[in-house]
Write a protein that holds these residues in place. Structure first.
Motif, PDB file in Angstrom:
ATOM      1  N   ALA A  16      18.475  33.745   2.194  1.00 51.66           N
ATOM      2  CA  ALA A  16      17.201  33.297   1.428  1.00 51.66           C
ATOM      3  C   ALA A  16      17.102  34.551   0.493  1.00 51.66           C
ATOM      4  CB  ALA A  16      16.090  33.423   2.484  1.00 51.66           C
ATOM      5  N   ARG A  19      19.672  33.552  -2.527  1.00 57.15           N
ATOM      6  CA  ARG A  19      19.187  32.534  -3.227  1.00 57.15           C
ATOM      7  C   ARG A  19      18.070  33.176  -4.122  1.00 57.15           C
ATOM      8  NH1 ARG A  19      19.045  29.679   2.017  1.00 57.15           N
ATOM      9  NH2 ARG A  19      20.889  28.171   1.962  1.00 57.15           N
ATOM     10  N   ARG A  20      17.073  33.787  -3.806  1.00 55.90           N
ATOM     11  CA  ARG A  20      15.932  34.279  -4.439  1.00 55.90           C
ATOM     12  C   ARG A  20      16.683  35.282  -5.530  1.00 55.90           C
ATOM     13  NH1 ARG A  20      10.475  34.921  -5.014  1.00 55.90           N
ATOM     14  NH2 ARG A  20      10.233  35.588  -6.918  1.00 55.90           N
ATOM     15  N   ASP A 210      12.294  32.792   3.333  1.00 55.56           N
ATOM     16  CA  ASP A 210      11.656  32.824   2.022  1.00 55.56           C
ATOM     17  C   ASP A 210      10.576  33.882   1.576  1.00 55.56           C
ATOM     18  OD1 ASP A 210      13.587  31.142   1.382  1.00 55.56           O
ATOM     19  OD2 ASP A 210      12.278  29.266   1.273  1.00 55.56           O
ATOM     20  N   ASP A 214      10.829  36.973  -0.800  1.00 51.47           N
ATOM     21  CA  ASP A 214       9.928  37.037  -1.933  1.00 51.47           C
ATOM     22  C   ASP A 214       9.558  38.500  -2.021  1.00 51.47           C
ATOM     23  OD1 ASP A 214       9.926  34.457  -2.555  1.00 51.47           O
ATOM     24  OD2 ASP A 214       8.115  33.875  -1.600  1.00 51.47           O
TER      25      ASP A 214
END
Length: 239
Positions: A16, A19-20, A210, A214
């Motif tokens: 995650a 990806r971010r 996620d 973040d």
């Protein structure tokens, strides 16, 4: 384009994060040791979606392997965002804990932090901008039965975070740790029943990978330039 390295990048939280950061515009080095195929699939997913990523394979506990893998990459361009996410569990109550269980968990989290961060440090300092984000755990703050080794390793990581932050703050480099609670990954799926999560977490649910990503994305951003030396919990109100 700035470069980012995520150790343990093929796991649930690590993927995650990769990806971010790719979505944020970084070229992401996805580190993997035991799961190169998973990391390669993630890199292909990121590039298919318009991002930039490639895999790196090495054992974070092997200093020479780390130096050999990373030195050619930073010869001309520094890696300016480092997420030290690699870590392992090997749980046992302390009287029954074997030396190998203690050593291996400490080795990955603490020596792995040293090996990777130390290798990347001077090019990052010369660039006068950097973000080092260490993935810790609620266990380092509250302790947890059966995890004396894991709690000790992540607690050491928290202390290293605070000390290193003081050393490099004047160079435009921030150093922070993120301490997740129960996060919905394959690992936690087998460790916590839904009713246990509802009892332990005021928000009555596990966190999402996620959501951790973040937070790390923000800490890696220019907007977080005045945040350093902090251990930031993300645990749904558990503490």
């Amino acid at each position: 384009m700035k470069n980012a390295l995520v150790t343990g990048g093929s796991g649930g939280i690590g993927a995650a994060i990769c990806r971010r950061l790719a979505a944020d515009g970084y070229h992401v080095y996805i580190h993997a040791n035991r799961n190169p195929a998973t990391a390669q699939a993630l890199a292909e997913e990121i590039t298919t979606n318009g991002g930039s990523a490639q895999i790196l394979g090495f054992d974070v506990t092997d200093n020479q392997a780390v130096v050999d893998a990373l030195t050619p990459l930073i010869e001309h361009t520094p890696i300016q965002v480092l997420v030290n996410n690699a870590g392992i569990h090997d749980d046992a109550v302390f009287p029954g804990m074997r030396m190998e269980q203690w050593q291996r968990v400490m080795d990955v989290s603490v020596n792995g932090f040293y090996n990777v961060t130390h290798t990347l440090m001077m090019p990052m300092i010369r660039s006068r901008w950097g973000r080092i984000i260490n993935v810790s755990s609620i266990a380092a703050i509250t302790g947890n039965r059966g995890q004396v080794n894991y709690s000790a390793a992540k607690g050491a990581l928290n202390s290293a975070t605070k000390s290193l932050a003081q050393e490099v703050a004047s160079r435009g480099i921030t150093v922070n740790a993120v301490a997740p609670g129960i996060i919905d990954t394959t690992m936690s799926e087998h460790a916590f029943a839904p009713e246990d999560i509802a009892r332990m977490v005021p928000m009555k649910r596990a966190g999402k990978p996620d959501e951790v990503a973040d937070l790390i994305s923000f800490l890696a951003s220019p907007q977080a330039a005045y945040i350093t030396g902090q251990i930031i919990s993300i645990n749904g109100g558990m503490i």
